[in-house]
Scaffold this motif. Structure first.
Motif, short mmCIF file in Angstrom:
data_model
loop_
_atom_site.label_atom_id
_atom_site.label_comp_id
_atom_site.label_asym_id
_atom_site.label_seq_id
_atom_site.Cartn_x
_atom_site.Cartn_y
_atom_site.Cartn_z
N ASN A 265 15.56 -26.06 -18.76
CA ASN A 265 14.70 -24.97 -18.30
C ASN A 265 13.23 -25.39 -18.33
O ASN A 265 12.45 -25.04 -17.43
N SER A 266 12.85 -26.18 -19.33
CA SER A 266 11.45 -26.54 -19.51
C SER A 266 10.91 -27.46 -18.44
O SER A 266 9.71 -27.40 -18.13
N LYS A 269 9.86 -24.92 -15.91
CA LYS A 269 9.05 -23.75 -16.28
C LYS A 269 7.94 -24.04 -17.29
O LYS A 269 7.20 -23.13 -17.65
N ASN A 271 4.89 -25.36 -17.64
CA ASN A 271 3.56 -24.79 -17.36
C ASN A 271 3.19 -25.12 -15.93
O ASN A 271 3.82 -25.96 -15.29
N THR A 330 17.87 -20.58 -14.94
CA THR A 330 16.68 -21.36 -14.57
C THR A 330 16.33 -21.17 -13.09
O THR A 330 15.16 -21.08 -12.73
N THR A 333 16.50 -15.20 -10.71
CA THR A 333 16.10 -14.01 -11.44
C THR A 333 16.59 -12.78 -10.68
O THR A 333 16.02 -12.41 -9.65
N THR A 346 13.77 -18.35 -8.38
CA THR A 346 12.54 -18.49 -9.16
C THR A 346 12.44 -19.86 -9.82
O THR A 346 11.77 -20.03 -10.83
N ASN A 351 5.80 -20.40 -15.28
CA ASN A 351 5.95 -19.52 -16.44
C ASN A 351 4.60 -19.35 -17.12
O ASN A 351 4.17 -20.18 -17.89
#
Length: 488
Positions: A265-266, A269, A271, A330, A333, A346, A351
């Motif tokens: 996920n990171s 998302k 930054n 991920t 949405t 999304t 994020n």
């Protein structure tokens, strides 16, 4: 690492891409306002000019804006997405297979990619002026060749037949492969066959792989692992299973992680602009300040806290993601817009920062693994194919139990994971094209429960000429030597 792009303000650095009859200025202007010949007497200018080539991947028609954005074109033209009635109807013509030589949805990539090529060729045109030597020179040349090859390949798979698509492909029209900086040249033609065009792409990548020594710490630039990975992609399209495996395994040896379940996920998302976690990323197009292009705007915009989507997930496709699949939360949405529930895409929303401003993942280790798995299956090595498939699935499903598929079921599982893994990364259209498959869309509508308005056009047969996008009419008007594709 954030790239530092200078600007050299000189008319000679204005790139007139004669193939497209379109002017594009290099994003390079310096405070000293000097001639390019003087600027390119400093080693740092080569790096800054090369960064301008990387930046060009964010041009309209490549990875920015909404019309023809390659982050969505490979999905809206297939069975992954459906037009949302609540959207602005952007890219609707392409979604309905209304391709023509004067609409930007399918022609924008042509000029955008040749602009990238021209910037790479500008760097290569000064390579022998004696300023760079040794490893520094080799790495600059390798990166420029890799950039040039990547952009040419994007043109090639979009506008020409893919070798595995049909038996006659190799001898059909390829592309113009630009190998020198000649911005005013209007004599280019599609004189190369598909087979010859692939050989040009591969030749550049093999030189790049041989000369490049820099590691992959900076994912915003080509590394040896990324070049090997790109070779595995090109060889898969060419139908060369042995080299798909060879170079894919070399890439996996240097960058083995397909992104862990914890990090997945990171990487999407973390930054806006410049992701901190790049586990499993081989090459990405950076999107930090000052550019901050809204690369995800083709999917949706955030209005008063609600996603207004141009396209949403096809009902059947959305439900092919298991609830224990990390990609489901991920990529999607489910949320209301104007009191209707949609499955919004999304993946590129970010994020916490400005919406839709994220780095563009051009190449990931997971794709390379899937390339090798498919080629291994095609080569009769089902054991390796299954082991690789399970390696990926272990990092996507919580509580995963290793699969035991064999035969056609194994190939189906590999192709299913490819569709799920690379959704909304400009893969689906080209996978169906290279496999010679038709598009068959579901009869479900755009609302999250499958109700609503279904796709207007539901089928595109494998033998349709529309699989080869039209050459822009303005390119042909500027240069009649360019052959238009059949059917336009």
């Amino acid at each position: 690492m954030k790239k530092n792009i200078i600007k050299i303000s000189l008319a000679a650095l204005t790139v007139f891409v004669s193939l497209t009859s379109c002017e594009r200025n290099l994003d390079q202007i310096s405070s000293v306002n000097e001639a390019e010949e003087q600027a390119m007497t400093r080693p740092e200018s080569f790096r800054q000019a090369l960064d301008g080539a990387y930046t060009a991947f964010k041009g309209t028609g490549y990875y920015t804006s909404d019309t023809g954005n390659q982050l969505i074109m490979g999905d809206l033209t297939t069975d992954n997405l459906i037009i949302s009635e609540s959207g602005r109807n952007s890219n609707a013509a392409a979604a309905n297979f209304e391709f023509s030589s004067d609409i930007a949805q399918t022609t924008g990539l042509f000029s955008a990619a040749y602009a990238v090529v021209s910037r790479a060729n500008f760097v290569l045109s000064y390579l022998e002026n004696g300023v760079l030597t040794g490893t520094q020179k080799d790495n600059i040349e390798a990166e420029a060749r890799a950039i040039r090859a990547a952009a040419h390949f994007d043109i090639l798979r979009a506008y020409s037949v893919i070798p595995t698509q049909k038996s006659t492909a190799k001898h059909q029209y390829g592309i113009y492969y630009s190998e020198s900086f000649k911005p005013l040249d209007n004599n280019a033609s599609r004189s190369l066959s598909v087979d010859e065009s692939y050989k040009k792409v591969i030749a550049d990548l093999l030189i790049a792989a041989d000369k490049i020594t820099q590691n992959d710490a900076d994912k915003g630039r080509f590394s040896k692992a990324a070049v090997y990975g790109l070779l595995s992609r090109v060889y898969l399209y060419q139908g060369d299973n042995a080299n798909t495996i060879k170079y894919g395994q070399l890439a996996l040896g240097l960058s083995p992680s397909v992104t862990t379940l914890t990090n997945f996920n990171s990487i999407w998302k973390e930054n806006e602009g410049l992701a901190k976690i790049t586990d499993g990323v081989l090459f990405q197009v950076l999107n930090a300040a000052p550019e901050r292009n809204t690369v995800g705007v083709a999917y949706n915009q955030l209005i008063d806290g609600q996603y207004r989507s141009e396209f949403v997930a096809d009902y059947d496709f959305y439900n092919s993601f298991a609830n224990n699949d990390v990609r489901k939360t991920t990529y999607f949405t489910p949320a209301l817009y104007n009191k209707k529930m949609y499955n919004h895409i999304t993946k590129y929303a970010g994020n916490g920062g400005p919406v839709n401003i994220v780095p563009i993942k051009y190449l990931r280790t997971a794709e390379v693994l899937l390339n090798v798995a498919e080629a291994s299956y095609n080569s009769g090595n089902q054991g390796t194919a299954l082991a690789l498939l399970n390696q990926l699935r272990k990092e996507r499903y919580t509580g995963f139990t290793p699969g035991t598929e064999a035969g056609q079921a194994l190939l189906d599982a590999i192709l299913k994971e490819r569709r799920l893994e690379l959704a909304f990364e400009n893969d689906r259209w080209y996978t169906l094209k290279r496999l010679g498959k038709s598009i068959n869309r579901s009869d479900k509508g755009d609302i999250a429960d499958g109700s609503g308005t279904p796709a207007t056009t539901r089928e595109l047969k494998a033998n349709n000429d529309l699989w080869q996008w039209p050459i822009p009419i303005n390119a042909i008007q500027a240069n009649p030597n360019i052959q238009q594709n059949d059917g336009y």
